[in-house]
Design a protein around this motif. Structure first.
Motif, PDB file in Angstrom:
ATOM      1  N   LEU A 137       1.538   7.567  74.340  1.00  0.00           N
ATOM      2  CA  LEU A 137       0.756   7.070  75.471  1.00  0.00           C
ATOM      3  C   LEU A 137      -0.657   6.681  75.035  1.00  0.00           C
ATOM      4  O   LEU A 137      -1.213   5.691  75.526  1.00  0.00           O
ATOM      5  CB  LEU A 137       0.727   8.114  76.578  1.00  0.00           C
ATOM      6  N   ASN A 138      -1.240   7.439  74.127  1.00  0.00           N
ATOM      7  CA  ASN A 138      -2.556   7.056  73.597  1.00  0.00           C
ATOM      8  C   ASN A 138      -2.502   5.663  72.971  1.00  0.00           C
ATOM      9  O   ASN A 138      -3.391   4.822  73.195  1.00  0.00           O
ATOM     10  CB  ASN A 138      -3.018   8.067  72.546  1.00  0.00           C
ATOM     11  N   TYR A 169      -0.208   3.296  73.499  1.00  0.00           N
ATOM     12  CA  TYR A 169       0.107   2.271  74.494  1.00  0.00           C
ATOM     13  C   TYR A 169      -1.123   1.898  75.330  1.00  0.00           C
ATOM     14  O   TYR A 169      -1.298   0.734  75.717  1.00  0.00           O
ATOM     15  CB  TYR A 169       1.247   2.742  75.390  1.00  0.00           C
ATOM     16  N   GLU A 170      -1.959   2.863  75.620  1.00  0.00           N
ATOM     17  CA  GLU A 170      -3.173   2.543  76.373  1.00  0.00           C
ATOM     18  C   GLU A 170      -4.095   1.640  75.563  1.00  0.00           C
ATOM     19  O   GLU A 170      -4.733   0.731  76.110  1.00  0.00           O
ATOM     20  CB  GLU A 170      -3.871   3.831  76.803  1.00  0.00           C
ATOM     21  N   ASN A 171      -4.125   1.847  74.250  1.00  0.00           N
ATOM     22  CA  ASN A 171      -4.877   0.942  73.381  1.00  0.00           C
ATOM     23  C   ASN A 171      -4.285  -0.462  73.411  1.00  0.00           C
ATOM     24  O   ASN A 171      -5.019  -1.465  73.474  1.00  0.00           O
ATOM     25  CB  ASN A 171      -4.866   1.458  71.936  1.00  0.00           C
ATOM     26  N   ARG A 205      -2.499  -1.848  75.798  1.00  0.00           N
ATOM     27  CA  ARG A 205      -2.731  -2.472  77.104  1.00  0.00           C
ATOM     28  C   ARG A 205      -4.159  -3.011  77.213  1.00  0.00           C
ATOM     29  O   ARG A 205      -4.387  -4.071  77.804  1.00  0.00           O
ATOM     30  CB  ARG A 205      -2.441  -1.473  78.223  1.00  0.00           C
ATOM     31  N   GLN A 206      -5.107  -2.297  76.632  1.00  0.00           N
ATOM     32  CA  GLN A 206      -6.482  -2.773  76.657  1.00  0.00           C
ATOM     33  C   GLN A 206      -6.611  -4.081  75.872  1.00  0.00           C
ATOM     34  O   GLN A 206      -7.238  -5.048  76.337  1.00  0.00           O
ATOM     35  CB  GLN A 206      -7.413  -1.714  76.059  1.00  0.00           C
ATOM     36  N   ARG A 216       0.641   8.837  83.390  1.00  0.00           N
ATOM     37  CA  ARG A 216       0.160   7.840  82.436  1.00  0.00           C
ATOM     38  C   ARG A 216       1.146   6.712  82.170  1.00  0.00           C
ATOM     39  O   ARG A 216       0.745   5.589  81.864  1.00  0.00           O
ATOM     40  CB  ARG A 216      -0.238   8.512  81.118  1.00  0.00           C
ATOM     41  N   SER A 241       0.610   4.309  85.112  1.00  0.00           N
ATOM     42  CA  SER A 241      -0.697   3.655  85.111  1.00  0.00           C
ATOM     43  C   SER A 241      -0.789   2.567  84.050  1.00  0.00           C
ATOM     44  O   SER A 241      -1.528   1.591  84.217  1.00  0.00           O
ATOM     45  CB  SER A 241      -1.814   4.683  84.914  1.00  0.00           C
ATOM     46  N   SER A 242      -0.034   2.703  82.955  1.00  0.00           N
ATOM     47  CA  SER A 242      -0.022   1.679  81.911  1.00  0.00           C
ATOM     48  C   SER A 242       1.206   0.779  81.991  1.00  0.00           C
ATOM     49  O   SER A 242       1.420  -0.061  81.118  1.00  0.00           O
ATOM     50  CB  SER A 242      -0.079   2.333  80.521  1.00  0.00           C
TER      51      SER A 242
END
Length: 536
Positions: free
Chosen positions: A341-342, A344-346, A348-349, A378, A381-382
């Motif tokens: 998830l860490n 994937y959030e990168n 998505r940004q 999470r 949200s992503s």
């Protein structure tokens, strides 16, 4: 143009927002051309239209297994069935197999589970007693642990000085000698010296296997095996014999080759398409190699195995992302899921800065078996797809309680994810578990073992889904994960005619009976791939 086929007098769940339940539908060539009442659809018929009376039976869209290992599943017909109730039975089967197998020829099998036996892991010597002259290699139930005999280790040149490979562990005795057990990537040390099947052999196995899948109501699958599986699927597609809609996910080891070939996620035809780039973050619960934030209960020095570090995953994902390839990452333990998830959030940004919507590259986490409470929301949200396998919950519940303790509130938490707004895509992980999607629906709805005991109480039932939610995860969710929501997932005009006829209305029967439901017919691309005798 009049329809080629009309189905009437049914309970047809289209899964569409409007006309969600109808009694009739028409099929023209390979697509749904109309839905409605019997009278509305019958007036479209001509003398050449074949009309089928469903006799009030349930019809749903074709189901898709969103995570399986098709090559491994297809090979089971030639393998020893290692999924025996105790080690003694398996050793006896191996002894009999040596009598019909020439010496030095490999004996392979799948499915053993020392947890089920209530024993410690077995050793090479257990097999050596009955197979001293045959190399033997047996993958465990989870496919994250394997068992080999001394002959197999000799062929692989494995000895005391052989180091553990990255992301894997060689089991050893108290003197440091390999004991025949291999965890995670260490299994590849044996696999690398085994004779490979030809592409034609793999393709022929798949031809036989797809007939079995049709009888379970499967019209497609998302495959997670290696390159030979892709080559065999390509061969079947070229020969017009591939009768399932397949999404082929590619291992990260082939990333450069995939990029050089020009493949992109979603490319392909109506039968075979490219999925995402597959990475393993950790192992599995059964082998106690799932990567954990806190140690296992009863094994307090064990945090599992980190197969891929977070920074390495980010590097792979960035390379895939910039080349139009989505990620699909195996994560079982709560640490593994958090690190994915860490990353994937990168991603998505970065995608947002490029102006790419989340729907362009539909990243997935495979299994999502345990989440820390801080990570529950999470995925949604992503906009990460939760690719989960309901039967894992019912198969693993005893082990989960034993080794994860109070953490099980976040285990196999489908309800938590669907309520948060995540997209669920359900599968089986076959041959780890049964590929039958109706068994998966039963597990999702009851969180109970398959039993005829109507008084059975499920496990962690606050995570149960409704029948409709479970069916949608095998249809609409799987279609979205495959970038095929415009032509699959619901039974509406213009979509491809993939559907299943069941002998039981799973929406209204006792949920404990769902697993006893039989498939009466499976239509793919407007053609009946399987049909019972009374459905003509």
């Amino acid at each position: 143009m009049s329809p080629d086929q009309i189905l009437v007098n049914g309970r047809i769940h289209t899964l569409a927002p409007e006309n969600s339940i109808v009694t009739a539908l028409a099929v023209t060539r390979n697509a749904i051309s109309a839905i409605g009442s019997d009278s509305e659809i019958l007036q479209l018929a001509s003398n050449n239209t074949h009309v089928i009376n469903l006799q009030d039976r349930l019809v749903i869209p074709g189901m898709v297994d969103a995570h399986c290992h098709f090559d491994h599943f297809s090979r089971q017909v030639n393998n020893v069935d290692a999924g025996q109730s105790n080690k003694r039975k398996l050793i006896k089967i191996l002894a009999n197999q040596t009598k019909i197998t020439p010496e030095e020829q490999w004996i392979t099998g799948h499915g053993w589970d020392h947890n089920r036996w209530g024993e410690d892991v077995p050793t090479a010597s257990d097999i050596d007693v009955v197979a001293p002259n045959h190399p033997v290699f047996l993958t465990g139930h989870s496919m994250h642990i394997s068992w080999a005999n001394s002959s197999a280790m000799t062929k692989a040149h494995i000895n005391t000085s052989t180091p553990d490979p990255p992301g894997g562990i060689i089991g050893r005795d108290e003197h440091g000698n390999p004991n025949g057990i291999f965890y995670e990537t260490a299994s590849d040390l044996i696999v690398s010296v085994m004779p490979e099947l030809s592409i034609h052999d793999v393709a022929n196995n798949m031809l036989l296997a797809q007939e079995k899948l049709w009888k379970t109501g499967l019209t497609g699958l998302h495959d997670y095996d290696h390159q030979i599986s892709f080559n065999a699927l390509e061969l079947l597609s070229e020969n017009d014999t591939l009768g399932l809609r397949v999404v082929k996910n590619m291992p990260a080891s082939l990333l450069d080759e995939v990029i050089a070939t020009g493949y992109r996620t979603g490319s392909g035809d109506k039968w075979l398409r490219i999925g995402g780039i597959k990475v393993f973050m950790d192992g599995a619960l059964g082998a106690r190699t799932a990567s954990m934030l806190e140690p296992y209960e009863l094994d307090t020095n064990n945090y599992g195995i980190v197969v891929t570090e977070e920074d390495e995953l980010l590097s792979i994902a960035n390379k895939a992302n910039t080349n139009g390839l989505a990620m699909t990452v195996h994560a079982i333990g709560d640490r593994a899921n958090r690190e994915v998830l860490n990353v994937y959030e990168n991603l998505r940004q970065d995608e947002m800065e490029r102006g790419d919507p989340p729907s362009k590259l539909r990243h997935r986490i495979e299994h999502v078996q345990l989440l820390h409470p801080n990570d529950y929301l999470r995925l949604a949200s992503s906009q990460i797809i939760a690719s989960m396998q309901p039967i894992h919950a019912t198969a693993d519940m005893t082990l989960a309680e034993k080794y994860w303790g109070d953490r099980i509130s976040g285990a196999y938490a489908w309800r938590t994810q669907i309520d948060a707004g995540a997209i669920l895509a359900f599968g089986s992980d076959a041959p780890v578990e049964s590929i039958n999607p109706l068994w998966g629906i039963h597990a999702a709805v009851t969180r109970s073992n398959r039993t005829n005991n109507v008084g059975t109480i499920g496990w962690q039932t606050k995570q149960c889904l409704t029948v409709d939610e479970a069916v949608r995860a095998y249809t609409i969710g799987a279609a979205y994960a495959a970038y095929r929501e415009n032509d699959l997932g619901t039974l509406t005009p213009g979509k491809l005619a993939d559907l299943v006829v069941l002998d039981k209305d799973i929406y209204h029967c006792d949920p404990m009976d769902i697993h006893t439901t039989n498939v009466l017919g499976t239509m793919i691309d407007g053609t009946w791939k399987y049909r019972a005798s009374d459905l003509y």
